[in-house]
Enzyme design. Structure first.
Site, PDB file in Angstrom:
ATOM      1  NE  ARG A   1      16.489 -39.463 -26.456  1.00  0.00           N
ATOM      2  CZ  ARG A   1      18.315 -39.131 -26.023  1.00  0.00           C
ATOM      3  NH1 ARG A   1      18.403 -38.580 -26.932  1.00  0.00           N
ATOM      4  NH2 ARG A   1      18.985 -39.616 -25.251  1.00  0.00           N
TER       5      ARG A   1
ATOM      6  CB  THR B   1      12.455 -40.183 -24.894  1.00  0.00           C
ATOM      7  OG1 THR B   1      12.768 -40.439 -22.739  1.00  0.00           O
ATOM      8  CG2 THR B   1      11.508 -39.007 -24.716  1.00  0.00           C
TER       9      THR B   1
ATOM     10  CB  CYS C   1      16.237 -44.181 -25.851  1.00  0.00           C
ATOM     11  SG  CYS C   1      15.245 -42.509 -24.879  1.00  0.00           S
TER      12      CYS C   1
ATOM     13  CB  CYS D   1      13.907 -43.310 -17.614  1.00  0.00           C
ATOM     14  SG  CYS D   1      15.284 -42.844 -18.555  1.00  0.00           S
TER      15      CYS D   1
ATOM     16  CE  LYS E   1      19.820 -39.251 -20.436  1.00  0.00           C
ATOM     17  NZ  LYS E   1      20.238 -40.019 -21.899  1.00  0.00           N
TER      18      LYS E   1
ATOM     19  CB  THR F   1      12.617 -38.834 -19.598  1.00  0.00           C
ATOM     20  OG1 THR F   1      11.370 -39.171 -20.552  1.00  0.00           O
ATOM     21  CG2 THR F   1      13.484 -39.761 -19.611  1.00  0.00           C
TER      22      THR F   1
END
Lengths: 252, 252
Positions: free
Chosen positions: B56, B92, B90, B203, B173, B134
């Site tokens: 994203r 983003t 999420c 985030c 991640k 993010t």
């Protein structure tokens, strides 16, 4: 395969919700065990978490409604959405695995086989394990038979202490993780006193409250064994998947 | 609704995999926050975790491939399987929420709205919050605008420290939770020094490594806010669902 199954490797289908906390634990362990540096290295996963599925122990022991129709319905949902393999993080539901495999269009990984295979190398013939599972799982004899076929003795708790195991399972399902672990102390001690060298946490609720050691012996996590078998089968299917894609391109 | 949607209340659809660890965290929190004594009291949930969705932040800031086609494909999968509401853990990806809502047949809960609404009561006009998100989310200004509309100042890290936030997200991640938290210390301290009274972990990777307190102030978990809004909407839909079922029976 109606959706999104054209790129990114095989989709893992999870027939879950038995219980939902165990499914969340399974998925967290699958993500942690996947070798990945970015999101894009992870497996696409479709999780059908259906906590309304009829209680497995009730059906197996007390003539409760069979969970099979709901299990088949969930299996169809996962297959229709493109799942290439299925995991079912609930030992007790494995009593219905033969029927499910007969109707399935894709492979269903067995948590019983995963556990016995992956515990196997550490468990020479003549070894003794202790089983902590629901009364439904204990009565089906699935784990006892699978261990027995390898020459491994599989002990189960006495009736009153088996009731404590069920109490722990119910407490986890009710979100009372704070006190559920204590209900397992008696059954674990009994199994160790009877000679168990390893405790097998075979009900997927139990790893949520049973640490890596119980009563001085190691605890083997059946959920983690299922995760490993899922990753192995997904890797094999991804190899086939990539080969097909490449061949397809070669002939275009 | 082709599957299993005829009993057990509304199905929660989760458009996830961004990243998969954040989706696992969201589902674990949803299960823990659901008032339930047995499996059958929990919500049926269908989780499409697609980590192959294009990044994203790359799309928003660096002309990377748009994630929108994959998000729409995932949305369709969830709707076709009977989801009655959608959550997307999420932040983003919420840059694409207007487009997704335009094409959706069922409501999509907004994590931005959930966060601002649920933090709101503790955040009087004139208060200051610090945003950890993010770079994609920061640049869209989604949180800043939503807080601004309530008279709440929303601070973001300076460019070099924002890069540390991105590093923490990438480490989560990659499964490096052990060192990801440390990368957030600088940005959190900067926000607190600049006057932030609360840190918003916006985030969904960040609550995995950011404790309840950072740099001496409280941390607000956007994932937990999304869970609360999902439970509230599911309860409202269940009421409608039960009413419809009852009415249906009354006319048979």
């Amino acid at each position: 395969m109606t959706h999104a199954a054209s790129a990114g490797g095989p989709i893992v289908g999870v027939l879950g919700g038995m219980g939902p906390g165990a499914t969340a634990d399974f998925y967290a362990k699958l993500v942690r065990a996947t070798p990945a540096a970015t999101d894009q290295d992870h497996l696409r996963t479709l999780i059908w978490s259906d906590p309304s599925i009829s209680d497995r122990t009730e059906a197996l022991l007390f003539d409760g409604a069979s969970p099979l129709p709901q299990l088949v319905s969930g299996l169809r949902l996962l297959e229709d959405a493109g799942a290439a393999l299925i995991a079912m993080p609930c030992s007790t539901a494995h009593a219905y695995l033969p029927e499910l495999r007969r109707t399935a269009r894709v492979p269903i990984v067995s948590m019983v086989e995963a556990t016995v295979d992956r515990l196997g190398p550490d468990t020479r013939s003549g070894a003794t394990v202790g089983l902590l599972a629901t009364s439904g799982t204990v009565c089906t004899g699935l784990y006892q038979q699978a261990f027995g076929a390898r020459g491994v003795r599989c002990l189960v708790p006495s009736a009153p202490l088996q009731e404590d195991v069920m109490q722990a399972v119910r407490l986890v399902k009710a979100g009372r993780l704070d006190i559920a672990g204590r209900a397992l102390e008696g059954p674990a001690a009994e199994l160790v006193d009877a000679g168990a060298q390893t405790i097998v946490a075979a009900c997927t609720e139990l790893p949520l409250v049973l640490g890596a050691a119980a009563s001085g012996v190691g605890v083997f996590d059946a959920t983690a064994a299922l995760v490993e078998d899922v990753l192995a089968l997904a890797a094999a299917l991804r190899y086939e998947f990539d080969k097909e894609s490449t061949c397809g391109n070669a002939f275009v």
